[in-house]
Design a protein around this motif. Structure first.
Motif: not given
Length: 403
Positions: A383-388
C-alpha cells in the motif's frame, strides 16, 4: 531525535547470517529496512523452530525490519521490486553470483531504475575467479581460507573443527554495514551511487591478518597466535591462557614483558626468564616455560576466581572469569553498557537480546520493532508503494505475494 541513518531506506534480499546481521545493525542506526523473503521464508526461520516459521536464530538477526514475502521467480513479483527500488537508497543481495540475474535483482537491472542506488553484493568466494560459482557458508570459508586450521581446534581423530560462533559470517555482516555507511557518505559527497562487493573469503582472511602475510624476513608467531592444540603448546604459553581455580576458571592475557612480570609477581611464582634473556626455542627456554606453567597451575588452584581477580585488579593484570554467554543477560557490566534490549514478539513473547553495538549521543541507536513474522508487513508495504487492495489480492492469487 532519530538515528544516524534515519531517512535511509534499505531493501534486503538475504538469508542466514551475514547480510541479515548487517541489515539489523543498519536498522539499529535508524534505517528503514525491508527484508524480502521467499514464500517459505528465510531458511533460518526453520532451524530449531519454537513456533511455525520462528526460531531463536532468526530472531537474533532480524529486528528493526519490515518483512515482505515475494516469489521472485514470478514476473509479477519482479515487477513489485522494480516499483520499490527507485525509492530505496541501498539494496543488499546475499546470494550466489548467478542468482540475482535470474531473479531480476542484479546490479545492471536495478541501476537502470535508480542510477544513484548503492547496490551491495555479498558472496562466499567473490564474483571473479574459477571458484566464483561455489555456494558457501561459514564452514566453507573457514576451510578454504585456513581459518579453521589457525583456530587450532581438532577432534580426537585430528580433524579440524570449525570456530564457533560463525566468525566469518558475523564478521562479514559488520563489514557489510561498514561498507554501506562508507558508500552512503561517498554518495553525499559525489552524488553517485555504486556497486559494493564483500565476501566471506575476504573477511576470513582479514581475521588472520598477521598470518596472511609474506615478508622477506622470517618472524616467529605472536604470543596470541600460539594455538592451544597440544599440551606442549599450552605449557609454552603460560601467560595467555585459562587456569582452573579453587572454584571455577580464570583467563589471563599478558602479551607484554611488563604484564608477564606483573602476573608472575601476583601469583608469587618465580620465572627465570624475567631475570635473564633466554631464547624461547632453546632447550633451557622450553624447560623454563614448562616449570613456570606447572607451578602456576598449582598456584591458581589454591584460591578462588574472585580472590585471583581481586589480586590481578590490584596488580594491573588483564584477567577475567570464564563465563557462559547464558549467564550474561543480567550481568551488571553488560546491563550498565546498554547491551541488553527487550521487546515483545507475537510468537516468542518477551524477548531479551544483545542490543545495538554502537552508542551515539546525538543520534542514538534504538530498537523500534521486533523481527517480522513471515509476511507480516505485506499489505502495509505494498500500500505504501501505491498498490490497491485489488492489486494486492491479484498478487496473492498468482502466488507472487505469499502469506
Amino acid at each position: 531525535m532519530g538515528g544516524a541513518l534515519s531517512g535511509v531506506r534499505v531493501l534486503e534480499f538475504s538469508e542466514m547470517i551475514a547480510a541479515p546481521f548487517a541489515g539489523m545493525h543498519l536498522g539499529d542506526l535508524g534505517a528503514d529496512v525491508i527484508k524480502v523473503e521467499p514464500p517459505e521464508g528465510d531458511p533460518w526461520r526453520h532451524s530449531l523452530e519454537f513456533a511455525p516459521n520462528e526460531s531463536r536464530t532468526f530472531l537474533s538477526l532480524n529486528r528493526n525490519k519490515r518483512g515482505l514475502t515475494l516469489d521472485l521467480k514470478q514476473p509479477d513479483a519482479q515487477e513489485v521490486v522494480r516499483r520499490i527500488v527507485p525509492a530505496m537508497d541501498v539494496v543488499i543481495v546475499n546470494y550466489r553470483p548467478d542468482v540475482p540475474k535470474r531473479l531480476g535483482i542484479d546490479y545492471e537491472s536495478l541501476v537502470e531504475l535508480h542510477p544513484k542506488l548503492i547496490y551491495v553484493q555479498n558472496t562466499a568466494m567473490g564474483t571473479r575467479g574459477e571458484q566464483r560459482h561455489r555456494p558457501g557458508y561459514d564452514l566453507i570459508a573457514q576451510a578454504v581460507t585456513g581459518l579453521m586450521m589457525t583456530g587450532g581446534r581438532i577432534d580426537d581423530d585430528g580433524v579440524p573443527m570449525p570456530l564457533t560462533p560463525a566468525v566469518g559470517d558475523y564478521g562479514t555482516g559488520l563489514v557489510l554495514a561498514l561498507a554501506i555507511c562508507a558508500a552512503l557518505f561517498a554518495r553525499e559527497q559525489t552524488g553517485q551511487g555504486q556497486k559494493v562487493e564483500t565476501t566471506l573469503l575476504g573477511t576470513s582472511l582479514a581475521l588472520q591478518a598477521a598470518s596472511f602475510m609474506r615478508t622477506e624476513v622470517p618472524s616467529a608467531p605472536s604470543e596470541a597466535s600460539v594455538a592451544a592444540s597440544s599440551a606442549e603448546a599450552r605449557a609454552m604459553n603460560a601467560y595467555y591462557r585459562v587456569y582452573r581455580t579453587k572454584d571455577s576458571m580464570v583467563a589471563v592475557a599478558c602479551l607484554t614483558p611488563t604484564l608477564r612480570r606483573k602476573m608472575a609477581q601476583a601469583i608469587e611464582v618465580d620465572d627465570v626468564r624475567h631475570e635473564r634473556k633466554i631464547a624461547r626455542d632453546s632447550e633451557e627456554g622450553r624447560q623454563a616455560a614448562f616449570a613456570f606453567t606447572a607451578a602456576a597451575i598449582e598456584r591458581f588452584a589454591e584460591r578462588t576466581t574472585a580472590e585471583w581477580l581481586e589480586r590481578f585488579d590490584a596488580a594491573g593484570v588483564p584477567a577475567a572469569p570464564v563465563r557462559s554467554v547464558t549467564e550474561l543477560l543480567d550481568d551488571p557490566q553488560v546491563v550498565a553498557n546498554d547491551l541488553v534490549v527487550g521487546f515483545e514478539h507475537p510468537a516468542a513473547g518477551q524477548v531479551d537480546m544483545v542490543g545495538p553495538l554502537i552508542q551515539m549521543t546525538k543520534t542514538p541507536t534504538s530498537v523500534r520493532r521486533p523481527p517480522p513474522t513471515l509476511g507480516q508487513h505485506n499489505e502495509e508495504l505494498l500500500a505504501e508503494f501505491g498498490y490497491s487492495g485489488e492489486q494486492i489480492a491479484s498478487l496473492r492469487a498468482t502466488g507472487a505475494l505469499a502469506h
